[in-house]
Structures are given as structure tokens and as C-alpha cells.
Design an enzyme around this catalytic site. Structure first.
Site, PDB file in Angstrom:
ATOM      1  N   SER A 231       0.789  -1.232   0.000  1.00 14.75           N
ATOM      2  CA  SER A 231       0.000   0.000   0.000  1.00 14.75           C
ATOM      3  C   SER A 231       0.827   1.291   0.000  1.00 14.75           C
ATOM      4  CB  SER A 231      -0.983   0.055   1.174  1.00 14.75           C
ATOM      5  OG  SER A 231      -1.832  -1.068   1.160  1.00 14.75           O
ATOM      6  N   SER A 269      -2.053  -4.432  -3.011  1.00 10.97           N
ATOM      7  CA  SER A 269      -1.595  -3.087  -2.656  1.00 10.97           C
ATOM      8  C   SER A 269      -2.770  -2.127  -2.580  1.00 10.97           C
ATOM      9  CB  SER A 269      -0.582  -2.581  -3.685  1.00 10.97           C
ATOM     10  OG  SER A 269       0.000  -1.364  -3.261  1.00 10.97           O
ATOM     11  N   ASP A 271      -3.672   1.399  -2.908  1.00 17.13           N
ATOM     12  CA  ASP A 271      -3.085   2.620  -3.471  1.00 17.13           C
ATOM     13  C   ASP A 271      -4.151   3.706  -3.488  1.00 17.13           C
ATOM     14  OD1 ASP A 271      -0.784   1.019  -4.010  1.00 17.13           O
ATOM     15  OD2 ASP A 271      -1.790   0.278  -5.804  1.00 17.13           O
TER      16      ASP A 271
END
Length: 344
Positions: A231, A269, A271
Site C-alpha cells: 500500500s 496493494s 493505493d
């Protein structure tokens, strides 16, 4: 502040930076940290204040973009719906979102006694990344008092690297953390600023790119960084008068900066990008039914987009540059970029 213009850290920026090369080059923006660090505990809170006044009563126009939604942030839904931010923005670890939310809520309620009773409730904005590689995340070491410490510490200058919410973060096989940068553009003869702050905790070892140059970090020894996950939180501040729609467009451009630094926004992830402008304020209480706001023409907005991409790209590299090697939870070590490259 900032990173040196030397190989292999040359980013080939086309726009100049602000005087501090920090998000606080946008007038009124303040940043503070509370670092919680002892033994296997490496975590904390970072607070970003869009302006030094009462944000609940004097909101800033904003938007958010979810590039990949593997995340547990709080408050983003209302930012996307109403287009405003009404509290400081907090960055912390994944399992501390609830505690940070409560601490931030108490802070806002102390300033606004009628909130939630005689007026609207509070949309506290808390973001997160998972620092479990280097931090005893299950220990829940962030407390409400750390939220207040971070807000109280907020100023125009602040540390980057392994501090605050970025203390235990890892990025692209190296030590990650908090990074910031800014860019200046000219619109109608007036210098305007776009600033970025990131909490970088994403990416796969071996994928790092700096200024188009590949830097293979697989030998750094982060055996857990085998996938593009972990992240990143990307905050954009500007004094350019933009609408919520335009702020959303700017926020989505952060994906370009992620690609430039080596991410492909993998499945695991989270984002997240949040953008706000200090030029358009939205009062909590208004008189007239119709209010007027300024905005840049869409056919003149490209320099703002470029500034956002360059600022986020440099903020990511700045987080890596300022974060030094750290040994944390279960003896795991994350090597800092300068140590990896043999820089002082």
C-alpha cells in the site's frame, strides 16, 4: 529537505520545486508526527492539516481516488460524495485506524461542541498502510494521545523517512516511510504550488525506478517483498482553485507516479490518493443558497497534472532517501536506500 540531484537519484524534473520542497510549500498546510518506537514496536501517526483553522467549520474542497482498493481507510467515502475535507488527515498503521479515528473525533468535538447533536456529524479522515513487517502491529501500540501529539506538532517543516505513520513501513524492497515534495507552476502570471506527501509501503523488491533508471534492490534482503503489495497513501495539496471533479482528476494521475517508481499496483496493494485545494473553502454554515467558486479551465490544467505527477514521484523517492536501515519486529531488517547505495 528533498533529495540530492546526483546520480543515481536524478529525477529529471521539468518543473521547479517550492522553497522547502515539501507539501507545506502550499501556504497554510502543516504536518506533524508522533513516532511510537521501542524494541519491536515501530509505528506512529502523521497528521496533515490543510489549514491551521477550524476545518470542521471551514472545510477545504477535495476529492479521493482509489487506484487499488486493498485498504481500510476511514472517511474516504464521504470525501468522494461531498467533495470536502473537514478534519486533519491522519496516516497510521492498518490496525490503528479505529483508535486514530476516535482520537481525531475527540479532537474535533472539543473544538465543535455541537457537532453530531445540533449540526452534522464528523467525517474523520484516517488512512493506513500495514507496517507488520517491522512493527508488532497486533500489539495495537498507537493510542489516542498520539493523534493529539501529531496534530500539536504540525508545522511548516517536518521530518521525512521512518517517522510518524511511516516508522515501520517498507517500500520496493527497502525501508519506506514518509516523503514529501512540491512543484511550482504559473497560471495567468501567478505562481501556484502543488505539494505531495506520501506514506510509502508498496512494491516488489527489484522493481525500483529512479529517473527512468532501474535499481535492483533484491540483494537488500527483504525476503517478504516478493510481490507488489503493501500500500501507499498519496496526499496532494494545492493553492490552485480547482473543483472537486478536477481534484479527482488530479488524484488519479498519481498512478502515473507509481508507475514511474516501479509499481504496477498489484492485487495486494492499497493505493489511495487524496487531493485538496486551499483556494476553495466550503463553510459549514452558509447564508445564500448559491455560492460561487473559481476553477481552472480544463484546457489549461495540464501543468497542474504534471506538477502532481512529479511531486508524488519525488515524494516516494524522498521517503526512501530519508529512511535509514531499521531492524524491527522478529529481528527483520529493512535496508535504507542510502545505505544500500553506499551514500552518506
Amino acid at each position: 529537505m528533498g533529495i540530492p540531484r546526483i546520480e543515481p537519484l536524478e529525477l529529471h524534473a521539468t518543473l521547479p520545486s517550492g522553497p522547502r520542497n515539501l507539501i507545506t510549500d502550499v501556504a497554510g498546510v502543516r504536518v506533524g508526527h508522533a513516532t511510537v518506537q521501542q524494541g519491536e514496536v515501530n509505528t506512529g501517526v502523521t497528521a496533515v492539516l490543510p489549514h491551521p483553522g477550524n476545518l470542521f467549520l471551514d472545510k477545504v474542497m477535495a476529492s479521493a481516488a482509489v487506484i487499488n482498493g486493498f485498504g481500510k481507510s476511514a472517511g474516504i467515502l464521504q470525501v468522494q460524495e461531498l467533495g470536502t475535507i473537514e478534519t486533519p488527515i491522519l496516516l497510521t498503521n492498518t490496525l490503528s485506524v479505529g483508535t486514530a479515528f476516535t482520537g481525531l473525533c475527540r479532537y474535533v468535538l472539543e473544538q465543535n461542541a455541537g457537532a453530531g447533536v445540533y449540526t452534522g456529524s464528523v467525517n474523520c479522515l484516517v488512512t493506513e498502510c500495514n507496517d507488520g513487517r517491522l512493527n508488532d502491529i497486533q500489539g495495537l501500540h498507537v493510542r489516542e494521545e498520539h493523534v493529539l501529539q501529531a496534530i500539536s506538532a504540525a508545522g511548516e517543516t517536518f521530518e521525512e523517512g521512518a517517522v510518524g505513520g511511516g516508522t515501520g513501513m517498507c517500500c520496493l524492497g527497502l525501508k519506506g516511510g514518509i516523503g514529501s515534495a512540491s512543484r511550482v507552476v504559473e497560471l495567468d502570471g501567478t505562481a501556484c504550488t502543488v505539494g505531495a506527501l506520501v506514506m510509502a509501503n508498496f512494491g516488489r523488491a527489484g522493481d525500483l525506478m529512479i529517473g527512468g533508471r532501474h535499481i535492483d534492490t533484491r540483494s537488500a534482503g527483504d525476503r517478504l517483498a516478493v510481490k507488489d503489495d503493501g500500500s501507499i497513501i498519496m496526499l496532494l495539496a494545492t493553492d490552485v482553485p480547482l473543483s472537486e471533479r478536477q481534484l479527482g482528476r488530479m488524484a488519479r494521475r498519481t498512478a502515473v507516479a507509481l508507475g514511474r517508481t516501479g509499481s504496477y499496483c498489484g492485487n495486494g496493494s492499497g493505493d489511495i490518493a487524496i487531493a485538496f485545494t486551499t483556494a476553495n473553502r466550503v463553510p459549514h454554515r452558509g447564508g445564500a443558497a448559491v455560492e460561487a467558486y473559481r476553477m481552472v479551465r480544463d484546457d489549461r490544467i495540464d501543468p497542474v497534472f504534471l506538477a502532481a505527477v512529479e511531486a508524488v514521484e519525488e515524494a516516494i523517492i524522498s521517503a526512501l532517501y530519508h529512511a535509514r536501515t531499521l531492524t524491527g519486529f522478529q529481528g527483520r531488517t529493512s535496508v535504507g536506500l542510502r545505505d544500500f547505495l553506499g551514500l552518506a
